[in-house]
Design a protein around this motif. Sequence first.
Motif, short mmCIF file in Angstrom:
data_model
loop_
_atom_site.label_atom_id
_atom_site.label_comp_id
_atom_site.label_asym_id
_atom_site.label_seq_id
_atom_site.Cartn_x
_atom_site.Cartn_y
_atom_site.Cartn_z
N ARG A 179 0.82 -1.21 0.00
CA ARG A 179 0.00 0.00 0.00
C ARG A 179 0.86 1.26 0.00
O ARG A 179 0.62 2.18 -0.78
CB ARG A 179 -0.93 0.00 1.20
N SER A 180 1.87 1.31 0.86
CA SER A 180 2.68 2.53 0.96
C SER A 180 3.40 2.82 -0.36
O SER A 180 3.49 3.97 -0.78
CB SER A 180 3.68 2.42 2.11
N HIS A 181 3.90 1.79 -1.01
CA HIS A 181 4.57 1.99 -2.30
C HIS A 181 3.56 2.36 -3.38
O HIS A 181 3.85 3.15 -4.27
CB HIS A 181 5.36 0.75 -2.70
N CYS A 182 2.39 1.79 -3.28
CA CYS A 182 1.33 2.07 -4.24
C CYS A 182 0.91 3.54 -4.15
O CYS A 182 0.65 4.18 -5.17
CB CYS A 182 0.15 1.15 -3.97
N LEU A 183 0.86 4.07 -2.96
CA LEU A 183 0.44 5.46 -2.78
C LEU A 183 1.44 6.44 -3.37
O LEU A 183 1.07 7.55 -3.77
CB LEU A 183 0.20 5.76 -1.30
N THR A 184 2.73 6.06 -3.48
CA THR A 184 3.70 6.95 -4.13
C THR A 184 3.45 7.01 -5.64
O THR A 184 3.71 8.03 -6.26
CB THR A 184 5.15 6.50 -3.86
N VAL A 185 2.95 5.94 -6.21
CA VAL A 185 2.62 5.91 -7.64
C VAL A 185 1.27 6.58 -7.86
O VAL A 185 1.00 7.11 -8.93
CB VAL A 185 2.61 4.46 -8.17
N LEU A 186 0.43 6.61 -6.85
CA LEU A 186 -0.91 7.15 -6.95
C LEU A 186 -0.91 8.59 -7.46
O LEU A 186 -1.79 8.97 -8.23
CB LEU A 186 -1.61 7.08 -5.59
N ALA A 187 0.06 9.37 -7.06
CA ALA A 187 0.12 10.76 -7.50
C ALA A 187 0.30 10.85 -9.01
O ALA A 187 -0.10 11.84 -9.61
CB ALA A 187 1.26 11.48 -6.78
N ILE A 188 0.87 9.84 -9.61
CA ILE A 188 1.11 9.85 -11.05
C ILE A 188 -0.06 9.23 -11.81
O ILE A 188 -0.48 9.73 -12.84
CB ILE A 188 2.42 9.07 -11.37
N GLY A 245 -9.40 3.11 -10.15
CA GLY A 245 -10.23 2.11 -10.85
C GLY A 245 -9.87 0.69 -10.45
O GLY A 245 -10.75 -0.15 -10.22
N ASP A 246 -8.58 0.41 -10.32
CA ASP A 246 -8.14 -0.93 -9.91
C ASP A 246 -8.62 -1.26 -8.50
O ASP A 246 -9.05 -2.38 -8.22
CB ASP A 246 -6.62 -1.05 -9.98
N ARG A 247 -8.55 -0.29 -7.62
CA ARG A 247 -8.99 -0.53 -6.23
C ARG A 247 -10.50 -0.76 -6.18
O ARG A 247 -10.98 -1.62 -5.46
CB ARG A 247 -8.58 0.64 -5.33
N LEU A 248 -11.25 0.02 -6.97
CA LEU A 248 -12.69 -0.19 -7.03
C LEU A 248 -13.05 -1.54 -7.61
O LEU A 248 -14.07 -2.13 -7.25
CB LEU A 248 -13.36 0.93 -7.84
N ASP A 249 -12.21 -2.05 -8.51
CA ASP A 249 -12.43 -3.37 -9.11
C ASP A 249 -12.02 -4.50 -8.17
O ASP A 249 -12.16 -5.67 -8.53
CB ASP A 249 -11.67 -3.49 -10.43
N GLY A 250 -11.49 -4.15 -7.00
CA GLY A 250 -11.17 -5.17 -5.99
C GLY A 250 -9.76 -5.73 -6.05
O GLY A 250 -9.46 -6.71 -5.38
N TYR A 251 -8.88 -5.12 -6.83
CA TYR A 251 -7.50 -5.60 -6.88
C TYR A 251 -6.79 -5.29 -5.56
O TYR A 251 -7.06 -4.26 -4.93
CB TYR A 251 -6.73 -4.94 -8.02
N SER A 252 -5.87 -6.16 -5.17
CA SER A 252 -5.08 -5.92 -3.95
C SER A 252 -4.11 -4.77 -4.23
O SER A 252 -3.90 -4.37 -5.37
CB SER A 252 -4.27 -7.18 -3.58
N TRP A 253 -3.49 -4.25 -3.17
CA TRP A 253 -2.53 -3.15 -3.33
C TRP A 253 -1.35 -3.60 -4.18
O TRP A 253 -0.85 -2.85 -5.01
CB TRP A 253 -2.05 -2.65 -1.98
N LYS A 254 -0.89 -4.83 -3.99
CA LYS A 254 0.24 -5.31 -4.77
C LYS A 254 -0.11 -5.40 -6.25
O LYS A 254 0.65 -4.94 -7.11
CB LYS A 254 0.73 -6.67 -4.28
N VAL A 255 -1.23 -5.98 -6.57
CA VAL A 255 -1.64 -6.10 -7.98
C VAL A 255 -1.83 -4.71 -8.58
O VAL A 255 -1.41 -4.45 -9.71
CB VAL A 255 -2.92 -6.95 -8.10
N THR A 256 -2.42 -3.80 -7.82
CA THR A 256 -2.61 -2.43 -8.29
C THR A 256 -1.25 -1.78 -8.58
O THR A 256 -1.08 -1.12 -9.61
CB THR A 256 -3.39 -1.60 -7.26
N LEU A 257 -0.31 -2.00 -7.68
CA LEU A 257 1.04 -1.44 -7.88
C LEU A 257 1.69 -2.02 -9.12
O LEU A 257 2.22 -1.29 -9.96
CB LEU A 257 1.90 -1.71 -6.65
N VAL A 258 1.65 -3.32 -9.27
CA VAL A 258 2.27 -3.97 -10.42
C VAL A 258 1.63 -3.48 -11.72
O VAL A 258 2.33 -3.20 -12.70
CB VAL A 258 2.17 -5.51 -10.30
#
Length: 153
Positions: A75-84, A91-104
């Motif tokens: 999650r913490s690494h994902c949030l750094t990419v979130l700004a970009i 959309g990925d989070r709403l679709d139910g993807y985990s933080w790791k899958v969203t990050l990848v």
Amino acid sequence: MQNVCKRRNSASFIQEGSSTMILGLDPLHQNFSETLPTEMSVRIFSELDLRSLCQASLTCKQWNGIIEGSDLLWRSHCLTVLAICRREMDGDRLDGYSWKVTLVRNYRKGCVKRRWLKGRYSNIHSSDKIPPNSMCPLDLETWGEILEAELER
């Protein structure tokens, strides 16, 4: 009843009933994740950058299990990419993807967008000169941001 055994010649374990005491712990041969609660191991792993976290997950099965099983680490690494890549990640989070899958799914997009916005590819004069790792599917608004940044240069 008391059992004494050796493990890697680094520690002696004395087991009485359901509790175990560790004697003579050798820090060079001790895996912290074997002695600490999982929450503490997660806290230690949370101090790693993304590359180090991925490398640590390859160290042993126990570390891999802790790292892969903790959504908070990703999650913490994902949030750094979130700004970009906010729209894609939301959309990925709403679709139910985990933080790791969203990050990848969005990390590469974030890197590509960041390089374009910084002007790394500003001096390219033809499409055949664009490096292969500089393109990926991005939404229309993102390409609009990149175009605006290029026009301002």
